[in-house]
Design an enzyme around this catalytic site. Structure first.
Site: not given
Ligand code: GLY
Length: 561
Positions: A100, A373, A393, A415, A444, A465-466
């Site tokens: 990350r 993503t 992101n 985030d 995340s 999909g966030g």
């Molecule tokens: N940027 C989307 C996630 O890491 O959840």
């Protein structure tokens, strides 16, 4: 002789070029004794399958696919972002890699607050200050410790795709056209993604600067990104775009190999990423739903959807309160997964009505959704499984391309919670646990997952999909295990999503009206949305055959060894 060599070179270049310009998506395959790769773009899946054919294992295929997506899926595939990988090997090893992005060392809690103390999300969502220190390249080198083929070989397909170009799909051409003004706003120097005339399906996108960066990585290893010329170009871009990533931040970036989060669910072992990923959300969803159980219910029926929505409501309230980078906060995983805690959380569940969100958590908000993503699922013929989700992101990340290096940087700083109680671009709330601190990883939702049955892979799954990521992985898994769906139905059935706040259930347009009407009567509010998730799923049937499905919502495609 020279003439012959020239002809040979011409033919091989022509073949290569034809391969890059001529491709079809393959949405579904069933195979025995062959490895499979599912990703967001056909040429990227094919790069991975090629490595399988050449004697590589699932890790080789994953690395080649990830680098190829950095070229062919610029809105999300990346070397300028970060991600997570879950893997299980035939030797019984379970691996969790955390690469990350990290907050730059000069980042601080209030960096997005203006003089009135209001969060300025424009700064966390686009431009130089939105970027965290990228982890994807380091992640691929860590993963390579489990691979068989030389790294130089695994990067080559990406270099060819960047150098020779590849044909844009209709969706990608539209996507680039829609962002033209934004790209021009954030990039003063020319970039490969902007041209005078609008892009059309079939246009060839050539990325020479990205090819040069990939060659540096191929030649110098990880240092080809985190030090030397590429690092110099990133820091130069930071200065031009008001960013704060330093040379030292890049040189100091390290992958964390973590203990995978493993839970039992309905006779299966679910292996997923621990914090700071979305795996803990997924684990809570599965364990909480299991208290009442979905057996006997139908996929997308009112009873099933109500129970799953109520579970999602409670888990997302917990996410906002307790979850963040475990290297910086007290890790509450054990408490959040304890049977007593989960039971207590569901004590106020009432099947006759919707639970008000104010009864399960404390803050209020309104938010919007996005779905960038990218996810890759790989299973090799021997049974090594690798599930990887990476991201920059938002679509095209910070919108800033590193000039001279040809890749988008992430806008992952969004985030973090810029200010407790202020929603990020996914409408997700965070509190102190996810506040910005130097060198901290932002929370995340990414949830790459492998489900084992009798210690062998049964499901390899993940999605972009966030905040919808863990709910889509949750739905895909219960669709197979509880509702008996095959992989195609699990991936392509209409999806729903709830995240505590906003107090609404998002559904795809083809979601069953009968379910919506039945639940509206109980006080639920529904909001129709275009697409939720882009799941790449491999399911192994009782005979050991692999059933791989690429999501029908995009250009996603499966490739076979
Ligand atoms: N940027 C989307 C996630 O890491 O959840």
């Amino acid at each position: 002789m020279r003439k012959f060599l020239f002809l040979l070179a011409f033919i091989s270049t022509a073949t290569l070029f034809a391969q890059f310009t001529d491709y079809n998506t393959v949405k579904e395959v069933k195979v025995s004794n062959k490895g499979v790769v599912a990703s967001a773009f056909p040429l990227a899946s094919e790069a991975g399958a090629q490595m399988l054919r050449e004697g590589g294992n699932a890790f080789d295929a994953m690395i080649a696919t990830q680098f190829a997506l950095a070229v062919t899926h610029p809105q999300a595939g990346n070397i300028g972002g970060g991600g997570f990988t879950i893997a299980t090997t035939t030797t019984g090893k379970k691996i969790a890699l955390d690469y990350r992005e990290k907050a730059p060392s000069k980042a601080h809690r209030d960096m997005y607050l203006d003089e009135n103390g209001d969060a300025n999300l424009d700064l966390s969502q686009a431009g130089g200050l939105a970027s965290g220190v990228p982890g994807s390249v380091a992640g691929m080198f860590k993963m390579h410790e489990y691979a068989k083929l030389p790294m130089e070989k695994l990067i080559q397909p990406a270099i060819d795709l960047a150098e020779q170009g590849y044909a844009l799909s209709a969706a990608d051409a539209n996507s680039l056209n829609n962002r033209k003004e934004t790209f021009l706003k954030y990039n003063k120097n020319p970039i490969a993604f902007v041209k005078e005339e609008p892009w059309k399906e079939g246009d060839i996108l050539v990325q020479k600067e990205l090819a040069a960066t990939l060659k540096r990585i191929q030649k110098e290893g990880q240092k080809g990104f985190y030090e030397g010329e590429t690092a110099k170009l990133i820091v130069k871009q930071m200065k031009e775009s008001h960013g704060i990533i330093s040379k030292k931040d890049l040189k100091n970036y390290q992958v964390r190999e973590r203990e995978p989060l493993v839970i039992d669910y309905q006779g299966h072992q679910v292996v997923t990423m621990p914090l700071p990923s979305g795996g803990l959300v997924l684990a809570q969803l599965l364990k909480m739903v299991d208290l009442k159980g979905l057996k006997g219910m139908q996929l997308n029926s009112p009873e099933a959807v109500q129970l799953m929505v109520e579970v999602e409501r409670r888990v997302f309230a917990d996410r906002a309160e307790y979850m963040g980078d475990p290297d910086f906060i007290e890790d509450q995983t054990e408490k959040l997964l304890s049977p007593a805690y989960l039971k207590d959380r569901m004590a106020n569940y009432d099947p006759s009505k919707a639970t008000p969100s104010s009864e399960v958590g404390k803050v209020e908000n309104l938010g919007k959704e996005s779905m960038q993503t990218t996810h890759i699922s790989v299973l090799d013929k021997d049974g090594n499984a690798v599930s990887t989700t990476t991201t920059i992101n938002g679509g095209y990340g910070s919108k800033v391309v590193v000039s001279g290096a040809g890749f988008f940087l992430n806008n992952e700083m969004d985030d973090f919670s810029a200010k407790p109680g202020v929603p990020n671009m996914f409408g997700a709330l965070g509190g102190k646990a996810n506040a910005i601190e130097p060198n901290k990883r932002m929370l995340s939702a990414m949830s790459p997952t492998i489900v084992l049955k009798d210690n062998t892979p049964k499901i390899v799954v993940g999605t972009p999909g966030g905040t919808t990521i863990p709910t889509q992985v949750f739905q895909s898994i219960v669709d197979v295990i509880d509702f008996g769906a095959n992989a195609n139905i699990a991936v392509n059935a209409p999806k729903f999503h709830h995240q505590w706040l906003p107090e609404e259930v998002r559904v795809e347009r083809d979601f069953p009206e009968t379910t919506i009407k039945a639940l509206e009567k109980k006080g639920y509010t529904f909001k129709k949305t275009y697409k939720i998730g882009r799941v790449e799923m491999i399911v192994v049937d009782e005979n050991g055959n692999y059933h791989a499905v690429a999501d029908g919502r995009g250009d996603d495609s499966v490739a076979v060894e």
